[in-house]
Design an enzyme around this catalytic site. Structure first.
Site, PDB file in Angstrom:
ATOM      1  N   ASP A 228       0.813  -1.211   0.000  1.00 26.81           N
ATOM      2  CA  ASP A 228       0.000   0.000   0.000  1.00 26.81           C
ATOM      3  C   ASP A 228       0.853   1.272   0.000  1.00 26.81           C
ATOM      4  O   ASP A 228       0.332   2.369   0.105  1.00 26.81           O
ATOM      5  CB  ASP A 228      -0.929  -0.004   1.216  1.00 26.81           C
ATOM      6  CG  ASP A 228      -2.033   1.043   1.140  1.00 26.81           C
ATOM      7  OD1 ASP A 228      -2.425   1.413   0.019  1.00 26.81           O
ATOM      8  OD2 ASP A 228      -2.506   1.492   2.203  1.00 26.81           O
ATOM      9  N   SER A 252      -7.438   5.331  -0.430  1.00 30.08           N
ATOM     10  CA  SER A 252      -7.485   4.023  -1.086  1.00 30.08           C
ATOM     11  C   SER A 252      -8.918   3.494  -1.062  1.00 30.08           C
ATOM     12  O   SER A 252      -9.601   3.589  -0.046  1.00 30.08           O
ATOM     13  CB  SER A 252      -6.560   3.039  -0.372  1.00 30.08           C
ATOM     14  OG  SER A 252      -5.228   3.501  -0.376  1.00 30.08           O
ATOM     15  N   GLN A 302      -4.531  -1.490  -7.091  1.00 29.96           N
ATOM     16  CA  GLN A 302      -5.287  -0.679  -6.144  1.00 29.96           C
ATOM     17  C   GLN A 302      -5.912   0.501  -6.885  1.00 29.96           C
ATOM     18  O   GLN A 302      -5.271   1.107  -7.746  1.00 29.96           O
ATOM     19  CB  GLN A 302      -4.382  -0.150  -5.029  1.00 29.96           C
ATOM     20  CG  GLN A 302      -5.142   0.648  -3.960  1.00 29.96           C
ATOM     21  CD  GLN A 302      -4.223   1.141  -2.849  1.00 29.96           C
ATOM     22  OE1 GLN A 302      -3.812   2.288  -2.831  1.00 29.96           O
ATOM     23  NE2 GLN A 302      -3.893   0.256  -1.918  1.00 29.96           N
TER      24      GLN A 302
END
Length: 310
Positions: A228, A252, A302
């Site tokens: 991430d 996110s 993502q």
């Protein structure tokens, strides 16, 4: 806000560590993070996770991903490592309270197992994930080759990059020395300023600052945490933006990861990242993760929200 302040905020957003939390200039052992990711059983298929440093007032998304995967791992067993997970970020995490992790056993077949994990705070889910596990098996085998890029020892550290840019390190020293991972961008980092070119791709080397304990499953969980960090940066790079862009808001939205081969996060790993699309205030980031020897270990994707002042 001064450039130093923006550097603190931007670096904290990426590393999950605040500039003034831990004094000193020594590399921080990764043991504290490993202990936090090793969630505690609290009943049948229920676990509790504590929070790592949260300088921006919310829990780092990679922490929730990694803890959810760790909780699922504990209900499957060592013989079936994870091969993929898909998760949706539903609410910001509150760093002041622990995270409750409820695991649902969806299926245990001859070769595959599936688990659903709900990460909950204040009675509401902050992340919902489904993870799949597989008993290792022989079969077809190929991979995309690792691109030719400078090796990590040929690239400057974040500290050196900031010094080159004339950014004062006063107040940043503790931040740069307390993150549990070291990042070395092949292109220029986007902490403070946009890259010199508007391109939708980049490569970043990442490694733990101190060795991880043994265990392939632990290494997969830690890689999920790191996944991430920078995957959304190609969207910023493509539009001439930096993390410290005044007034910009990012978050996110979802995260998917596929583990292709056993993970050994003992040394540098190369994240080869791109953004194939941005629209509707959303940007998609994809990354291939290579071990130092060129082995393709994982692929991840993502989507993030990007709201930029007009």
């Amino acid at each position: 806000m001064t450039s130093s302040d923006r550097a603190k905020d931007a670096l904290a957003a990426i590393t999950g560590v605040g500039a003034d939390e831990v004094p000193g200039d020594n590399l921080v052992p990764i043991d504290e993070l490993v202990g936090i990711l090793d969630v505690t059983p609290e009943g049948e298929d229920r676990f509790v996770g504590q929070n790592y440093h949260a300088p921006n007032g919310r829990v780092f998304g990679g922490q929730v991903l990694a803890q959810s995967l760790a909780a699922a791992v504990k209900t499957v067993g060592q013989e079936r490592p994870p091969h993929s997970f898909h998760g949706y970020f539903l609410r910001p995490g509150d760093p002041s309270v622990p995270i409750e992790l409820a695991v649902e056993r969806l299926r245990d077949g001859r070769s595959f197992s599936a688990r659903r994990v709900q990460a909950v705070q204040h009675g509401k889910p902050i992340l919902s994930m489904i993870a799949s596990f597989q008993t290792p098996a022989p079969g077809l085998d190929h991979q995309a080759p690792m691109p030719e890029v400078p090796r990590p020892h040929e690239l400057p550290s974040v500290r050196e990059r900031l010094q080159e840019a004339g950014i004062g390190l006063s107040g940043l020293g503790p931040l740069l020395s307390t993150q549990p991972f070291e990042l070395r961008h092949v292109q220029s980092p986007l902490f403070l300023a946009p890259g010199p070119e508007k391109v939708a791709e980049q490569a970043v080397w990442i490694r733990p600052t101190t060795p991880l304990p043994a265990g392939d499953l632990l290494h997969a969980v830690v890689l999920a945490y790191v996944s991430d960090y920078t995957v959304l940066e190609p969207t910023l790079r493509a539009h001439g933006l930096a993390w410290a862009t005044p007034g910009m808001k990012t978050a996110s939205l979802d995260h998917a990861m596929w583990f292709h081969r056993p993970v050994r996060f003992d040394d540098w790993m190369l994240f080869v990242e791109e953004s194939p699309s941005a629209s509707g205030a959303r940007g998609l980031g994809l990354a291939r993760v290579y071990a130092l020897d060129g082995t393709l270990v994982a692929t991840l994707g993502q989507e993030g929200m990007f709201r930029v002042p007009q």
